[in-house]
Scaffold this active site. Structure first.
Site, PDB file in Angstrom:
ATOM      1  N   ASP A  97      51.512  35.656  31.265  1.00  0.00           N
ATOM      2  CA  ASP A  97      50.225  35.072  30.907  1.00  0.00           C
ATOM      3  C   ASP A  97      50.457  33.577  30.683  1.00  0.00           C
ATOM      4  OD1 ASP A  97      47.511  34.974  29.928  1.00  0.00           O
ATOM      5  OD2 ASP A  97      47.772  37.056  29.300  1.00  0.00           O
ATOM      6  N   ASP A 198      45.021  32.052  31.846  1.00  0.00           N
ATOM      7  CA  ASP A 198      44.014  32.148  30.803  1.00  0.00           C
ATOM      8  C   ASP A 198      42.934  31.064  30.958  1.00  0.00           C
ATOM      9  OD1 ASP A 198      43.662  33.623  28.206  1.00  0.00           O
ATOM     10  OD2 ASP A 198      43.650  31.586  27.400  1.00  0.00           O
ATOM     11  N   GLU A 240      41.522  33.454  35.198  1.00  0.00           N
ATOM     12  CA  GLU A 240      40.409  34.038  34.447  1.00  0.00           C
ATOM     13  C   GLU A 240      39.258  33.041  34.342  1.00  0.00           C
ATOM     14  OE1 GLU A 240      39.436  35.689  29.934  1.00  0.00           O
ATOM     15  OE2 GLU A 240      40.726  33.960  30.228  1.00  0.00           O
ATOM     16  N   HIS A 314      42.217  43.309  27.456  1.00  0.00           N
ATOM     17  CA  HIS A 314      42.385  43.222  26.000  1.00  0.00           C
ATOM     18  C   HIS A 314      41.212  42.527  25.303  1.00  0.00           C
ATOM     19  CE1 HIS A 314      43.496  39.396  27.617  1.00  0.00           C
ATOM     20  NE2 HIS A 314      43.478  38.868  26.411  1.00  0.00           N
ATOM     21  N   ASP A 315      40.265  42.013  26.060  1.00  0.00           N
ATOM     22  CA  ASP A 315      39.108  41.325  25.468  1.00  0.00           C
ATOM     23  C   ASP A 315      37.831  42.145  25.555  1.00  0.00           C
ATOM     24  OD1 ASP A 315      40.609  38.989  24.958  1.00  0.00           O
ATOM     25  OD2 ASP A 315      40.171  38.180  26.953  1.00  0.00           O
TER      26      ASP A 315
END
Ligand code: GLC
Ligand code: CA
Length: 545
Positions: A97, A198, A240, A314-315
């Site tokens: 990440d 990210d 993302e 995870h969000d």
């Protein structure tokens, strides 16, 4: 160009909640290594590892204080290197990440910058003078409140689009960019499989004009990043963005753009909220609208722009609790969702636990929440006059903690996640939903995922075929065709808990399923009666034969 990532299936690990190996209640890298055989059995090619870097954990690792150190809770750099090697032995690549929109305020750069206007790192961040004794403008943090924090020592504000402990990096600063690229190259030299990037569309922000996503120099920076780093390695990259559209996706991810391999877009995950509000303003899903969004992403991208496919991360909440039915038809709906997504065009991502049908875990009171986003939201909405019950309802529906409860490995104590006290409560339904039970049951959700991954390796149509939406206005059926080199596959899903009758072809040749979630040996496309959440894929025999 190497395009193995088009054929690949990615599995996301949220390390804190995957597997604890030393009894401190926190998942760690040695724990992941212990579970590599399981992931190999599932059949995935890539692991996207959520951040394991040094971090004060204000946003669970998305606030990095040292990009080149492993957080001691997760292990050591030796553990990380061992993970890369052992995964490689099993044919699995590790995608890291990359969180470079911001650092932690505890990063050495910010520590130096914060108190000293003359620090060489001052300009690595975004500082502005107060305006009339107040914040420079109205920019808001994604985690509630102003995006500006005042620093009395130097009488300036710094920008933080996320928490106060996540100061935004200033991508206009060339030396900062060089430092980031060197860091990326050191990771690439360790043999990683690429980067998940990210909030990548925020890099080119123009804070003064309150432009955050897709700022003026964004694509210049991403092209430079590629040239200076991953272009020279056989890796994959995925960015993302919560605002990307089929029109802007090619700017990032078309082969000719020379930036990234694909984007994560969220349009399909924003349809259960009131339009133009926030994810917290709930609305029920309208299936025709939902199908239209997929149709758009499946058909409007140029041939040279690749899609990613995902239901959750995870969000976001657990998909079976969100668009399936986690009570009466939990197994059926989990399989239906898997089949529907994995048969589309793009690279599928599985979020840990999705492959066994893990569900949301509602909380009763706000003090059971862990996530900074939910905790801040609670205060904000209380101040705005929402009732306690309204706030808890939306947090239980959309809060990020839903996806972050520990992985359920067994029916035993703490789901086999830890021998100690878990950092976050394990969902009590681990008594039924767990890896051990799933692997021992041929009918489990796990084997649907495994089979989908196998089908992808055997049938180029899944990777390469065209996409055509059928029955676009049907309120309950999601059906589409894939076609490649004269072969046609039909994917049909009943997106409802009712029995639905429909017709998808005029002739009634019986068709044998490639994969399905009910035990039926053939399907008559002319007269279909679909059970709740029933889904199947058949190869359509053309009429001429
Ligand atoms: C991304 C991450 C999320 C994080 C945010 C700030 O959206 O997925 O978990 O809080 O960026 O880094
Ligand atoms: Ca641990």
């Amino acid at each position: 160009m190497m395009t193995w990532w088009k054929e690949a299936v990615v599995y996301q690990i949220y390390p804190r909640s995957f597997q604890d190996s030393n009894g401190d209640g926190i998942g760690d890298i040695p724990g992941i290594i212990q579970r590599l055989d399981y992931l190999q059995t599932l059949g995935v090619d890539v692991i996207w590892l959520s951040p394991v870097y040094a971090s004060p954990n204000d946003d669970n690792g998305y606030d990095i204080s040292d990009y080149e150190a492993i957080h001691p809770e997760f292990g050591t750099m030796e553990d990380m290197e061992q993970l890369i090697d052992e995964a490689k032995e099993r044919g699995i690549r590790i995608v890291m990440d990359l969180v470079v929109n911001h650092t932690s305020d505890e990063h050495a750069w910010f520590q130096s910058a914060k108190s000293n206007i003359d620090s060489p790192y001052r300009d690595y961040y975004i500082w502005r003078d107060p305006v009339n004794g107040k914040a420079p403008n109205e920019l808001r943090s994604a985690f509630s409140g102003s995006a500006w924090k005042y620093e009395p020592q130097t009488n300036q504000y710094y920008l933080h689009l996320f928490s106060k402990k996540q100061p935004d990096l200033n991508w206009e600063n060339e030396q900062m960019r060089k430092d980031i690229y060197q860091m990326m190259n050191r990771w690439l030299d360790k043999g990683i499989g690429g980067f998940r990037m990210d909030v990548i569309d925020l890099l080119g922000k123009d804070a003064d004009n309150q432009i955050t996503g897709n700022g003026p120099r964004l694509h210049e920076f991403l092209k430079e990043m590629r040239r200076e780093t991953f272009e020279h390695y056989d890796v994959m990259t995925v960015g993302e963005s919560w605002v990307v559209t089929p029109e802007t996706a090619p700017l990032f991810a078309d082969e000719s753009s020379k930036e990234l391999n694909m984007m994560f877009q969220f349009e399909h995950l924003m349809l259960d909220e009131q339009p133009n509000t926030s994810k917290w303003q709930l609305k029920s899903l309208d299936l025709p609208e939902f199908k239209q969004v997929f149709n758009k992403w499946q058909t409007q991208l140029p041939e040279t722009t690749w899609n990613s496919l995902f239901w959750n991360n995870h969000d976001t909440p657990r998909i079976v609790s969100r668009f399936g039915d986690d009570q009466t038809f939990s197994v059926e709906s989990a399989k239906m969702l898997a089949i529907l997504l994995h048969m589309m065009k793009g690279t599928p991502y599985i979020y840990q636990g999705e492959e066994i049908g893990m569900t949301n875990y509602p909380i009763q009171q706000i003090d059971q929440a862990q996530d900074i986003e939910s905790l801040n939201l609670y205060e904000e909405k209380l101040a705005e006059g929402w009732t306690e019950a309204e706030i808890m309802e939306t947090i239980n529906a959309k809060g990020r903690d839903n996806a972050r409860t520990p992985m359920q490995w067994t029916a035993g104590q703490n789901g086999g996640f830890t021998d100690g006290e878990p950092w976050m409560t394990v969902n009590p339904n681990t008594s039924e939903i767990n890896v051990q039970a799933a692997v021992n049951d041929e009918q489990s959700v796990f084997y649907t995922y495994q089979k989908l991954i196998h089908l992808r390796k055997e049938h180029p149509i899944i990777v390469k075929g065209t996409f055509k939406l059928l029955l676009k206005d049907h309120p309950h059926i999601f059906a589409y065709e894939r076609e490649f080199e004269g072969e046609t596959w039909l994917v049909t899903a009943n997106f409802s808990p009712e029995t639905i009758r429909c017709s998808l072809a005029e002739t009634s040749t019986p068709n044998i399923p490639m994969i399905a979630n009910y035990d039926r040996s053939e399907y008559d496309l002319n007269e279909l009666t679909l059970a709740p959440y029933e889904a199947f894929v058949v190869k359509v025999e053309s009429n001429e034969n």
